[in-house]
Design a protein around this motif. Structure first.
Motif, PDB file in Angstrom:
ATOM      1  N   UNK A 164       0.789  -1.231   0.000  1.00 13.71           N
ATOM      2  CA  UNK A 164       0.000   0.000   0.000  1.00 13.71           C
ATOM      3  C   UNK A 164       0.825   1.286   0.000  1.00 13.71           C
ATOM      4  N   UNK A 165       2.143   1.177  -0.050  1.00 14.68           N
ATOM      5  CA  UNK A 165       2.933   2.405   0.068  1.00 14.68           C
ATOM      6  C   UNK A 165       2.623   3.414  -1.030  1.00 14.68           C
ATOM      7  N   UNK A 166       2.576   2.975  -2.265  1.00 15.25           N
ATOM      8  CA  UNK A 166       2.346   3.910  -3.369  1.00 15.25           C
ATOM      9  C   UNK A 166       0.997   4.598  -3.256  1.00 15.25           C
ATOM     10  N   UNK A 167      -0.007   3.879  -2.756  1.00 11.16           N
ATOM     11  CA  UNK A 167      -1.330   4.485  -2.589  1.00 11.16           C
ATOM     12  C   UNK A 167      -1.279   5.620  -1.577  1.00 11.16           C
ATOM     13  N   UNK A 168      -0.562   5.377  -0.470  1.00 13.36           N
ATOM     14  CA  UNK A 168      -0.457   6.411   0.555  1.00 13.36           C
ATOM     15  C   UNK A 168       0.423   7.556   0.061  1.00 13.36           C
ATOM     16  N   UNK A 169       1.485   7.227  -0.660  1.00 13.75           N
ATOM     17  CA  UNK A 169       2.372   8.258  -1.197  1.00 13.75           C
ATOM     18  C   UNK A 169       1.619   9.173  -2.164  1.00 13.75           C
ATOM     19  N   UNK A 170       0.690   8.604  -2.920  1.00 14.25           N
ATOM     20  CA  UNK A 170      -0.086   9.432  -3.846  1.00 14.25           C
ATOM     21  C   UNK A 170      -0.995  10.397  -3.090  1.00 14.25           C
ATOM     22  N   UNK A 171      -1.445   9.994  -1.908  1.00 14.65           N
ATOM     23  CA  UNK A 171      -2.248  10.894  -1.073  1.00 14.65           C
ATOM     24  C   UNK A 171      -1.383  12.007  -0.494  1.00 14.65           C
ATOM     25  N   UNK A 172      -0.141  11.670  -0.149  1.00 15.71           N
ATOM     26  CA  UNK A 172       0.780  12.691   0.350  1.00 15.71           C
ATOM     27  C   UNK A 172       0.984  13.795  -0.685  1.00 15.71           C
ATOM     28  N   UNK A 173       0.912  13.424  -1.949  1.00 13.42           N
ATOM     29  CA  UNK A 173       1.160  14.383  -3.021  1.00 13.42           C
ATOM     30  C   UNK A 173       0.050  15.413  -3.155  1.00 13.42           C
ATOM     31  N   UNK A 174      -1.166  15.074  -2.709  1.00 12.67           N
ATOM     32  CA  UNK A 174      -2.302  15.983  -2.902  1.00 12.67           C
ATOM     33  C   UNK A 174      -2.818  16.584  -1.603  1.00 12.67           C
ATOM     34  N   UNK A 175      -2.208  16.235  -0.484  1.00  9.19           N
ATOM     35  CA  UNK A 175      -2.618  16.800   0.804  1.00  9.19           C
ATOM     36  C   UNK A 175      -1.485  17.638   1.384  1.00  9.19           C
ATOM     37  N   UNK A 176      -1.864  18.607   2.190  1.00  5.04           N
ATOM     38  CA  UNK A 176      -0.889  19.451   2.877  1.00  5.04           C
ATOM     39  C   UNK A 176      -1.599  20.121   4.048  1.00  5.04           C
ATOM     40  N   UNK A 177      -1.016  20.023   5.260  1.00  2.00           N
ATOM     41  CA  UNK A 177       0.259  19.412   5.630  1.00  2.00           C
ATOM     42  C   UNK A 177       0.156  17.897   5.789  1.00  2.00           C
ATOM     43  N   UNK A 178       1.314  17.270   6.030  1.00  2.00           N
ATOM     44  CA  UNK A 178       1.397  15.844   6.321  1.00  2.00           C
ATOM     45  C   UNK A 178       1.686  15.693   7.814  1.00  2.00           C
ATOM     46  N   UNK A 179       0.868  14.913   8.504  1.00  2.00           N
ATOM     47  CA  UNK A 179       1.020  14.727   9.951  1.00  2.00           C
ATOM     48  C   UNK A 179       1.356  13.260  10.231  1.00  2.00           C
ATOM     49  N   UNK A 180       2.486  13.022  10.855  1.00  2.00           N
ATOM     50  CA  UNK A 180       2.876  11.670  11.252  1.00  2.00           C
ATOM     51  C   UNK A 180       2.619  11.511  12.747  1.00  2.00           C
ATOM     52  N   UNK A 181       1.857  10.493  13.112  1.00  2.00           N
ATOM     53  CA  UNK A 181       1.526  10.245  14.514  1.00  2.00           C
ATOM     54  C   UNK A 181       2.070   8.883  14.924  1.00  2.00           C
ATOM     55  N   UNK A 182       2.897   8.864  15.953  1.00  2.02           N
ATOM     56  CA  UNK A 182       3.550   7.619  16.356  1.00  2.02           C
ATOM     57  C   UNK A 182       3.817   7.589  17.851  1.00  2.02           C
ATOM     58  N   UNK A 183       3.726   6.418  18.453  1.00  2.00           N
ATOM     59  CA  UNK A 183       4.194   6.301  19.832  1.00  2.00           C
ATOM     60  C   UNK A 183       5.721   6.317  19.856  1.00  2.00           C
ATOM     61  N   UNK A 184       6.281   6.570  21.022  1.00  2.00           N
ATOM     62  CA  UNK A 184       7.731   6.514  21.188  1.00  2.00           C
ATOM     63  C   UNK A 184       8.117   5.082  21.553  1.00  2.00           C
ATOM     64  N   UNK A 185       8.904   4.443  20.701  1.00  2.00           N
ATOM     65  CA  UNK A 185       9.412   3.096  20.982  1.00  2.00           C
ATOM     66  C   UNK A 185      10.933   3.193  21.090  1.00  2.00           C
ATOM     67  N   UNK A 186      11.462   2.954  22.253  1.00  2.05           N
ATOM     68  CA  UNK A 186      12.899   3.026  22.472  1.00  2.05           C
ATOM     69  C   UNK A 186      13.489   4.327  21.923  1.00  2.05           C
ATOM     70  N   UNK A 187      12.859   5.425  22.303  1.00  2.00           N
ATOM     71  CA  UNK A 187      13.353   6.777  22.026  1.00  2.00           C
ATOM     72  C   UNK A 187      13.255   7.196  20.570  1.00  2.00           C
ATOM     73  N   UNK A 188      12.506   6.444  19.784  1.00  6.80           N
ATOM     74  CA  UNK A 188      12.344   6.810  18.378  1.00  6.80           C
ATOM     75  C   UNK A 188      10.941   6.426  17.908  1.00  6.80           C
ATOM     76  N   UNK A 189      10.677   6.542  16.635  1.00 10.63           N
ATOM     77  CA  UNK A 189       9.368   6.212  16.083  1.00 10.63           C
ATOM     78  C   UNK A 189       9.099   4.722  16.148  1.00 10.63           C
TER      79      UNK A 189
END
Length: 200
Positions: free
Chosen positions: A86-111
């Protein structure tokens, strides 16, 4: 969310005319062009990250993608992936939306691992889909995160900030929520910035 409230948040910097504000709130094309894309990378369906994200985005028109429900294959140097990837499908959505928000828990001090797999795949936008990568230039990236530490761990935002810079994007900031105490300051700052990007 009413137009008066939005105007109250933005008028000091932008001072739009009444006609501009009406167009921003009611003209469908303008709203869609500024509609945030939210990509959630938690391994739990009803996660603290998703709950906090919904709080931050409340009243802001947006599209949400949960990576837990999508198939994101690990990065492959050959660029060959399964048909159900599904990466390309999501990447195509990134191209037409703004801003892009990444939401993630902290796992061992990183994403999270889910989010890291997705970020690894962004490499494809620099190699096999360079057009997709170029279409991210000028967009703004925000981060929403939840962790058990009282403060966001040192260095946590670096991969996001550096990725934004490398892709020609602006880094809008991070809203961090501790499971031990609520960080009102980050919450309000990011909401105001998102509102500006959505309605201006």
């Amino acid at each position: 969310m009413t137009g008066n409230l939005i105007y109250g948040l933005i008028k000091k910097k932008y001072k739009p005319s009444n006609s501009q504000l009406i167009v921003s709130l009611n003209h469908k094309n303008v709203i869609l062009r500024k509609k945030p894309l939210v990509i959630v990378g938690s391994h739990r369906k009803e996660s603290d990250t998703l709950t906090f994200t919904e709080e931050v985005m409340k009243g802001i028109p947006h599209k949400l993608i949960n990576l837990k429900d999508r198939k994101i294959s690990a990065y492959c140097y050959s660029g060959k992936y399964s048909e159900d990837d599904d990466f390309e499908k999501i990447a195509s959505l990134m191209a037409v939306h703004n801003p892009i928000v990444f939401a993630t828990p902290v796992y061992w001090y990183t994403m999270s691992g889910l989010m890291k797999d997705y970020f690894d795949r962004i490499t494809d936008l620099l190699t096999i889909n360079k057009t997709g990568g170029r279409r991210l230039r000028g967009k703004t990236m925000f981060v929403i995160s939840v962790g058990s530490d009282k403060k966001c761990p040192d260095g946590f935002e670096m991969p996001f900030r550096n990725t934004a810079t490398y892709l020609g994007m602006r880094f809008g900031g991070i809203a961090y929520q501790s499971t031990k105490r609520k960080n009102i300051k980050d919450f309000e700052i990011i909401r105001r910035r998102l509102i500006r990007h959505t309605y201006i």
